[in-house]
Every structure is written in C-alpha cells, then in structure tokens.
Design an enzyme around this catalytic site. Sequence first.
Site, PDB file in Angstrom:
ATOM      1  N   GLU A 177     -13.603  -3.242 -11.373  1.00  0.00           N
ATOM      2  CA  GLU A 177     -14.340  -4.410 -10.886  1.00  0.00           C
ATOM      3  C   GLU A 177     -15.849  -4.249 -11.043  1.00  0.00           C
ATOM      4  O   GLU A 177     -16.581  -5.224 -10.923  1.00  0.00           O
ATOM      5  CB  GLU A 177     -13.969  -4.713  -9.438  1.00  0.00           C
ATOM      6  CG  GLU A 177     -14.343  -3.638  -8.453  1.00  0.00           C
ATOM      7  CD  GLU A 177     -13.757  -3.912  -7.068  1.00  0.00           C
ATOM      8  OE1 GLU A 177     -12.567  -4.234  -6.996  1.00  0.00           O
ATOM      9  OE2 GLU A 177     -14.494  -3.815  -6.092  1.00  0.00           O
ATOM     10  N   HIS A 234      -6.333  -8.746   2.961  1.00  0.00           N
ATOM     11  CA  HIS A 234      -7.130  -8.738   4.192  1.00  0.00           C
ATOM     12  C   HIS A 234      -8.488  -8.139   3.892  1.00  0.00           C
ATOM     13  O   HIS A 234      -8.628  -6.908   3.854  1.00  0.00           O
ATOM     14  CB  HIS A 234      -6.487  -7.855   5.274  1.00  0.00           C
ATOM     15  CG  HIS A 234      -5.183  -8.373   5.793  1.00  0.00           C
ATOM     16  ND1 HIS A 234      -4.290  -7.560   6.467  1.00  0.00           N
ATOM     17  CD2 HIS A 234      -4.622  -9.602   5.763  1.00  0.00           C
ATOM     18  CE1 HIS A 234      -3.227  -8.282   6.835  1.00  0.00           C
ATOM     19  NE2 HIS A 234      -3.403  -9.522   6.411  1.00  0.00           N
ATOM     20  N   GLU A 235      -9.477  -8.961   3.644  1.00  0.00           N
ATOM     21  CA  GLU A 235     -10.842  -8.437   3.535  1.00  0.00           C
ATOM     22  C   GLU A 235     -11.398  -8.393   4.958  1.00  0.00           C
ATOM     23  O   GLU A 235     -11.588  -9.436   5.588  1.00  0.00           O
ATOM     24  CB  GLU A 235     -11.700  -9.334   2.639  1.00  0.00           C
ATOM     25  CG  GLU A 235     -13.179  -8.959   2.600  1.00  0.00           C
ATOM     26  CD  GLU A 235     -13.439  -7.510   2.222  1.00  0.00           C
ATOM     27  OE1 GLU A 235     -13.135  -7.131   1.088  1.00  0.00           O
ATOM     28  OE2 GLU A 235     -13.942  -6.742   3.090  1.00  0.00           O
ATOM     29  N   HIS A 271      -9.300  -0.862  -0.041  1.00  0.00           N
ATOM     30  CA  HIS A 271     -10.505  -0.729  -0.867  1.00  0.00           C
ATOM     31  C   HIS A 271     -11.700  -0.403   0.026  1.00  0.00           C
ATOM     32  O   HIS A 271     -11.756  -0.845   1.177  1.00  0.00           O
ATOM     33  CB  HIS A 271     -10.770  -2.028  -1.632  1.00  0.00           C
ATOM     34  CG  HIS A 271      -9.954  -2.141  -2.886  1.00  0.00           C
ATOM     35  ND1 HIS A 271     -10.465  -2.616  -4.062  1.00  0.00           N
ATOM     36  CD2 HIS A 271      -8.673  -1.806  -3.140  1.00  0.00           C
ATOM     37  CE1 HIS A 271      -9.524  -2.585  -4.992  1.00  0.00           C
ATOM     38  NE2 HIS A 271      -8.427  -2.111  -4.460  1.00  0.00           N
ATOM     39  N   GLU A 272     -12.634   0.333  -0.520  1.00  0.00           N
ATOM     40  CA  GLU A 272     -13.863   0.764   0.162  1.00  0.00           C
ATOM     41  C   GLU A 272     -13.615   1.687   1.355  1.00  0.00           C
ATOM     42  O   GLU A 272     -14.544   2.049   2.069  1.00  0.00           O
ATOM     43  CB  GLU A 272     -14.749  -0.416   0.625  1.00  0.00           C
ATOM     44  CG  GLU A 272     -15.342  -1.224  -0.496  1.00  0.00           C
ATOM     45  CD  GLU A 272     -14.417  -2.350  -0.940  1.00  0.00           C
ATOM     46  OE1 GLU A 272     -13.654  -2.852  -0.103  1.00  0.00           O
ATOM     47  OE2 GLU A 272     -14.432  -2.696  -2.125  1.00  0.00           O
ATOM     48  N   GLU A 311      -8.928   2.314  -3.300  1.00  0.00           N
ATOM     49  CA  GLU A 311      -9.918   2.196  -4.374  1.00  0.00           C
ATOM     50  C   GLU A 311     -10.852   3.408  -4.226  1.00  0.00           C
ATOM     51  O   GLU A 311     -10.663   4.414  -4.867  1.00  0.00           O
ATOM     52  CB  GLU A 311     -10.666   0.881  -4.247  1.00  0.00           C
ATOM     53  CG  GLU A 311     -11.668   0.631  -5.329  1.00  0.00           C
ATOM     54  CD  GLU A 311     -12.652  -0.448  -4.912  1.00  0.00           C
ATOM     55  OE1 GLU A 311     -13.060  -0.479  -3.742  1.00  0.00           O
ATOM     56  OE2 GLU A 311     -13.022  -1.261  -5.766  1.00  0.00           O
TER      57      GLU A 311
HETATM   58  C1  NOJ Z   1     -14.031  -5.469  -2.805  1.00  0.00           C
HETATM   59  C2  NOJ Z   1     -12.762  -5.083  -3.435  1.00  0.00           C
HETATM   60  O1  NOJ Z   1     -12.862  -3.838  -4.047  1.00  0.00           O
HETATM   61  C3  NOJ Z   1     -12.406  -6.169  -4.393  1.00  0.00           C
HETATM   62  O2  NOJ Z   1     -11.282  -5.779  -5.145  1.00  0.00           O
HETATM   63  C4  NOJ Z   1     -12.169  -7.433  -3.620  1.00  0.00           C
HETATM   64  O3  NOJ Z   1     -11.829  -8.462  -4.481  1.00  0.00           O
HETATM   65  C5  NOJ Z   1     -13.427  -7.808  -2.861  1.00  0.00           C
HETATM   66  N1  NOJ Z   1     -13.847  -6.696  -2.084  1.00  0.00           N
HETATM   67  C6  NOJ Z   1     -13.202  -8.989  -1.938  1.00  0.00           C
HETATM   68  O4  NOJ Z   1     -12.359  -8.611  -0.906  1.00  0.00           O
HETATM   69 CA    CA Z   2     -14.655  -2.223  -4.225  1.00  0.00          CA
END
Ligand code: NOJ
Ligand code: CA
Length: 732
Positions: free
Chosen positions: A516, A422-423, A491-492, A510
């Site tokens: 990354e 889920h972004e 993440h973030e 993260e």
């Molecule tokens: C940032 C995340 O840290 C990364 O792992 C992810 O692939 C991208 N956002 C896209 O959601």
């Molecule tokens: Ca990130």
Amino acid sequence: MKKINAISLIAGLVLALSCSPKTVLPKSVEAVTSPNGNLEAQFLLYEDGTPAYMLNYDGKAVIKPSKLGYKLIGGNDLLKGFTLEGTQYRTIDETWEPVWGEEKEIRNNCSEMLVRLRREDGVAMNIRFRLYNDGLGFRYEFPQENKLTYFKVADELTQFALTGDHTAWWIPGDFDTQEYNYHHSRLSEIRRLNAVPRPYNAAQEVASDMSVQTSLQMKTDDGLYINIHEAGLLDYPATHLDLDDRNFIFTTLLTPDAQGVKGRLQAPCHSPWRTVQVCEKATDVLASRLILNLNEPCVLEDVSWIHPVKYMGVWWEMMTGRSHWSYTSDFPSIQLGVTDYSKAKPHGRHGAYNENVRMYIDFAAENGFDAILVEGWNEGWEDWFGCQKDYVFDFVTPYPDFDLPALNEYAHSKGIRIIMHHESSSSTVNYERHMEAAYNLMNQYGYDAVKSGYVGYIIPYGEHHYSQPIINHYHYAVLEAAKHHIMVNAHEAVRPTGLCRTWPNMIGNESAMGNEFRMDINPGHTCILPFTRLQGGPMDFTPGIFEQDMSITAPGETGKMRHTIGNQLGLYVTFYSPLQMAADLPQNYARFMDAFQFIKDVAVDWDKSLYLMAEPGEYIVTARHPNYKTLNSGRLKGTSSAYDFAHPGGREKDVWFVGGITGENAREVEIPLDFLKPGIVYEATLYADAPDADYETNPQAYEISHHLLSADSTLKVWMAHSGGFGLSLREK
Ligand code: NOJ
Ligand code: CA
C-alpha cells in the site's frame, strides 16, 4: 552441558578479556551449549553481583560479555548485588504441528539453563536461557517468592555487545510505526542515517536518534548472519535497540507508556524472550523457527474454524484514490447516532457500494478465491483521519448503499465470504467499547475474519502503538475474537513475535511497509522483509499489483510502483502468509489473465518449504509444497482454485511452487529441482520476466513458458531489475 568445563571456561574468559578492555573477571560462569555444540551461551556473574551473558559460535564470540538487568522507577535497580542461588539444566526435544505454517512439523530442540539469582534484600530475578542450533533466547523471570511484587520499569538494560561494525538491514526506532524502507549500512552509519528526515507517517515518535527496530538483520565481515528480535511479547512494551556506536553495543529501549513508564510488572511474571539468531547461511535465517519455538503451544482447544484464506478486496481502489472509503461530503464532522446519513447526498466516489461489491464477489468466485475484503462499508469515514476522535466508528452501522445482509447472502451463495473491516483509527478505547457487538454482528452474518487497523495516534492520548497497554489491547482483540471463532489480521499493530503459535487465529499482520506504500517502496525491500519482519509471523503484504502506473488504476493520480509483474508473482511463494491477497483491481487482472493464473493456482499453506538461495536485500528463491489438508478448508462451497490445480480432472497430483524475487540487480538463477519426487515427470509453467523487462522501462513484460521437468533437471531463470518469477510444477 552442566557446569562449564575448564577449557571452555578459559576460552570464555580470554574472550571476555580480549573483547572488552574494561571487563573484569566474572566471579562465576555457568554455560550451556546448543544441541549440535556449535553455540555456547555463558552466564557471567561479576564480583559486585552484576549479571551478564555472552554467546560464542564455533569458539568465537558473537555477543561479547553483555550486561543484564533493569533500572526501576523509585530505585532498587536490578543491576547488581545478586548472588547465584542455583542453576538448572534441561534439554527440550519435541516436535509440534502448527495449525497453519510453512511446514507440517516443527522440531523444538534446545538446551535450557535457568539461572536463579537473589539479592540479600530478598529480591529474586531468574534468567532462563534456551540455546538452539540457530540461536539463543533468554528472558527475565520474576518468581512468586520475591521481595519484589509490584514494580515499574524505568529501563530494561539488556546489552548486545557486538564484535564489530557489522553490516545491518534496519529501520529507524519509532514507538508508533514500522512502515519504513530499510537502510542497508554499517552500524557506524546509523547515527548519520537516523538524522535524515523520515518520511511522513500518520503516527510517528522517534524512539532515539541511535535506535533501530527489531527484527534487526546483521552480517559480520566473516559472513555470519546475526539477527536480534524478541519472542512472545505479551503484557510488556515492545523493545527497540539503542546503539553505542563507539563500542557497537546495543541496549534494549522499551516503549514508554503515557506516563513514561516502560513496563508495569507484577511477580510472578517474565519478560519476552530476547533473541539472537546466528546462522552461517542466509537461507538458514529463512528456515529458522527460533521465534515460533520460543512461544507457547497453541492454547485453543478447537482450531477447526481456523483456515487459510486467499482473498481479493474492495480496497486497492481506495488506496490508489480511484474511490473513497467515505460516502458523502455533506457533513463537516460526524457524530455517530446523530448524523443522519439517510439524508446525505452521496459524493459519488464511495467504493463499497452494492453493485461494486457484487462485481468483486463475482470475479473472486469465478476465479476460485475464498473471500473478499470490503473496506469503507461502515459509517464514520468522513472524519476518521487526523482528528484523533474518540468515538469514531461503531463497527456495526453500514452506509446506506451497503446492504450488509444481502451482500453476505449473495457472497455466500457463490462460496465467497466477506472479510470484515474494523479501522479503529487507533482509538483503542472506542474499539474495545464496541468489540463485542462488532464480533456478534460478524457471527450473525457469517464473517469469520476481520482486518483491523490502527492508523494515527493512539487513544488513550499519549500512548504509543508499542507501549504495554496497547500491546495488551492487540492481544485482547485476538482473545475476544477467538471466543467468537474469528480470525484476525491487524494492520499497524506491533510487529509479530511468534504469538500465532499460541493463538493461531492471528492469521495476519501488516506491521511493516506493505504494497500500500506504492511508489515509496524501494526495489529490494521485499528481499529484506523475510529476514526481518516475517521472522515473527506472517505478513499481509497484499502482493499482486500488476498495474504499476497509478494513472491507469486511478485516473488523475500519478506515479509508478517499482517492480515487474514477475516480481509480484514471486512474492506469493517468497512471503509466507496463510492469508494471501490478490490486491489489484479485477479489471487490471482481466488484462493479464494468463499471468493471473499463477495467483489462482498457488497454494497459501504448506507442508514443506525449501529456501533455495538468498541474500538480504538482493534475492530470494523459495520452493514450497502445499499442505493438501488445507487446500480447500474453510470454504463455504465449491473448490478453491489451488485445490483444482492440484486435482486436475478430480485426480490428486503432486505439485510444487517456486518463487523468486530480486532487488536492484537483475540476475539469472540456476535452480536444481532435486526436491521433486524422483522418477516423475512434472509439467512446469514458468511465469518469468521477459528478457527486456525492467521495472523502470518495461515492468509488464513477462513470458509464460511450459516445460517437462524432473528431479534431475536444472532450470535457468532470468529476473529483471526488481523482478522475479513464479513457477508451478504439477505431476504429469
Ligand atoms: C491502513 C491499512 O494498512 C490499510 O490497509 C487500510 O486500508 C487503511 N488503514 C484504512 O483502514
Ligand atoms: Ca498500513
């Protein structure tokens, strides 16, 4: 422990006077000592009712007299005018078992002092101190019986007055991201280094030109390690630390919300814990459980559905530019529910298509993994980035070439779960709007873990990643997930503060610069993270990148990451995470299957961890013993490769893993193996940098050697420039 004794009072006051010329004598002093007597925290109340504290280690100041209190919006500041209403003491000594972790049991042993303060106008503010052998936690508490009920914070003004110009490992203060390399400098250099332009991030807001983030690791010239962080951050903004570089005093700098308010509080309530960890040895910093201990015990009654995960992912190919999250180039913008993807021409670079996903499932299943992450499976990736779009994803509609039911069925038939992605694109409003349906979809198809993301500026507009409403959003997502028996890896999101003790379905985060960031990562970065970011909880660093040269992974791309293969293997033991990824492409691993064996064999959850040698930014060597109870837990079928390693021929064997990493300097380490069971011979496999390995010139040179070792053996291992090693030991 009760009232401070005469000698200690005089010592404290002499210190107070000698450390700060402006300090006036406090009118009263209350004190508490750590269980082993090494640390002493003093609460000081000055003539005008100003509260303060100080911290001594071995009779010497670590934190000089430092003020406590708040500036409030609308006046009525909580800075002075207090009288001491009473002080209560107690000792806490208990042992608890984490659901997952670095060891089987954690001892929570501290001396507590609660100082009750009240003003003439009826405003009450208590300060609770908990003093451990390895540091101090204290927090503000606003009791129910109080003239103060609803209040808005203009500034929390907690000071940390340091005793000198310490060395520090720090990242710049930013209300939206921690994705930075660390600086290693004296405190006096923060001003100059903070003025250097920062590398770009999708969301950034300089907190102040003198601020740094926590967890902040420092070292005094006497060799004492001091770390400032926070624990139990809930319903409150995250703090940074603002430096007065003439006096070396840090002051808390809370993240403002969209209206500039740094906390909207309602009594009864309390702040997060402010923590000062004090250790003589760097390895003790890594062994410290201060942050976890200051958090509340687990509140989830049933934790049987929470389990460690070793996973791969349809992911690195997008990160490197080999493929894309998006499906088509047909549409200049997307309106979910209106845009008809079934009529769109695929651009041919979409990563999450059925056949490719099946290839990953096959590889993961063949190699005994538990799961694969698939990103870019859902509609909306064509305009997700940089548009600050509110209704950006619905988290339930797959792209036409991603057959969600069939792929899950295929994965499950092979014992692999798919990890949901889920972004949110930082539209927290949109994520909350769709969360229930999104989690329901996961339940329907048997997903039990989600990786969420918060790239870009936050919506509601003007909020920051670390402001109070968004801290509450991250927490809401974890609580709602728990109701659905879903594990979360955000993440973030804000850097962890030990909340995983209370809600162990927070299996990852993260919240720092992970793999990354590829070529941007400085050698030595990974030798700092366990001292800083990992103090608050596990990190989804995504280790295991064997192919440093991006032009090989993603033709047309350029750049080389700065580590050896040995270094990446060492990370599996160095970084604790119950959610551990083998992040590189299957085809890259296929070229190094003998080294990949270490990633297969290594466990991800432990009943014992030993930090053998370490120095921030320089090197870390860690030994860990698996938690046999969770080696195979949560699997849909079959056994995990780590379980197989510990049960050759079906017979359980004692196993240990050792991992080492080094930064800018190559080095040889000598590792005494006295932690092994005495009288037993172990078959050891060492995956080490070859003598000619070097991250710049020869990053893929490794040597695998086999040895018979026992508790009285010592192993010498060479680590190349930004190198490392992995060592597995199995009872013969
Ligand atoms: C940032 C995340 O840290 C990364 O792992 C992810 O692939 C991208 N956002 C896209 O959601
Ligand atoms: Ca990130």
